[in-house]
Design an enzyme around this catalytic site. Sequence first.
Site, mmCIF file in Angstrom:
data_model
loop_
_atom_site.group_PDB
_atom_site.id
_atom_site.type_symbol
_atom_site.label_atom_id
_atom_site.label_comp_id
_atom_site.label_asym_id
_atom_site.label_seq_id
_atom_site.Cartn_x
_atom_site.Cartn_y
_atom_site.Cartn_z
ATOM 1 C CD GLU A 1 -37.122 -71.625 17.517
ATOM 2 O OE1 GLU A 1 -36.669 -70.639 17.800
ATOM 3 O OE2 GLU A 1 -37.737 -72.445 18.389
ATOM 4 C CD GLN B 1 -53.831 -65.486 16.378
ATOM 5 O OE1 GLN B 1 -53.077 -66.582 16.528
ATOM 6 N NE2 GLN B 1 -52.510 -64.659 15.274
ATOM 7 C CE1 TYR C 1 -44.874 -60.825 12.565
ATOM 8 C CE2 TYR C 1 -45.809 -60.816 15.141
ATOM 9 C CZ TYR C 1 -45.682 -61.972 13.983
ATOM 10 O OH TYR C 1 -45.561 -62.840 13.923
ATOM 11 C CE1 TYR D 1 -36.902 -78.098 22.405
ATOM 12 C CE2 TYR D 1 -37.868 -78.486 24.655
ATOM 13 C CZ TYR D 1 -37.329 -79.061 22.734
ATOM 14 O OH TYR D 1 -37.593 -80.122 23.004
ATOM 15 C CG HIS E 1 -49.593 -66.190 19.287
ATOM 16 N ND1 HIS E 1 -48.342 -65.573 19.855
ATOM 17 C CD2 HIS E 1 -49.983 -66.040 18.304
ATOM 18 C CE1 HIS E 1 -48.340 -65.038 18.635
ATOM 19 N NE2 HIS E 1 -49.328 -65.327 17.430
#
Length: 386
Positions: A252, A90, A273, A262, A152
Amino acid sequence: MVRRTFLLAAAASALCAVPAIAQSPVYKSSAHDYRLVTVADGLVQPWSMAFLPGGDMLVTERPGRLRIVRAGKLLPTPVTGVPEVVYRGQGGLLDVVAHPNFATNKLIYLSFSKPTGGGAATTAVVRGRFENNALVDAKEIFVADTKGAPGHFGSRIAFDKSGMMFITVGERQAPPSGDLEKHPAQDLSNHHGKVIRLFDDGRVPPDNPFVGKAGAKPEIWSYGHRNPQGLAIHPTTGDVWATEHGPQGGDELNLVQKGLNYGWPVVGFGVNYGPGVAIHAGTMKAGMENAKNVWVPSIATSSLMIYTGDKFPAWKGSFFVGGLAGQRIVRLTYDGKVFNVEDNLVRNQGRIRDVRQGPDGFIYFSIDDQQQKPSAVMRMEPVARR
């Protein structure tokens, strides 16, 4: 004020250089009908867009190119001076944001996956001046203390009204297993799963919540996040909002506040997954903040914008959230307590990576093709209802 008005008018004029196609399909929503117009095509995994006062639009391509859309055309030559990136998983060239005072200082900010050796990477931010189609005097102003798989990275950047810069950093796919209270996203000694707050030159503000706390990174504003890929400052309240890409289920929308936890991966709504094995012991816990909105199943939230324009008057104040796997833009309204999903827009056009409001009041979005096929930046334009 006169100069700012002139520059915004010039920007809007330049962006409107691509005419609406009369035969384009008309799409309906609860409040406005709209059509989609291609602004720039032939882009490879466009990740982010920034609008400059003179009329240019900057677009990042994840392989490591910063492109210019000028007078309605994508220039063939990328911007020079862009840092080296790790384009794997990513990673790549990610967010692009103009300094709030770009008209006078010409500064832009880029987030990217910075090489750290052996094919590894971390989230980093550079700033430099945009001059003559080049990034000059580029300097790293933040390098996250993270390690992990090539994913990420978070990487959204936003400035608040006082000029403070917020940066999101993902949890870098650190496995949610073992003692979840000791997960890197819960550990203040690193930047995994954190929202960062800095001065515009990368210095740490003395009023950050963990300044002076032994073993804590002073750049941290909040923690316990998974992979926040959307970030927006509310134009009226100044509140910091973030969309957080959850696991299998459990995206979220969070109100990001000073020093708060959080919950990732201790609490949440998603599962692992594949087999769908539970991650969390529960969905809430004392001392951990609850999300303001949750998507189950996940739409793979990617971006966040709060609309203030006049082209879609019934949408003013709405939150717009991009969805990758969901292939949509979700419009939500907020009454100060509860979010309501009002529309699922731009369905099945592709993976929505970024959503922005242009200086012309139209809504722009980028499409990210996972197979690296050329894709586009498009905009939504209102159509009179009949």
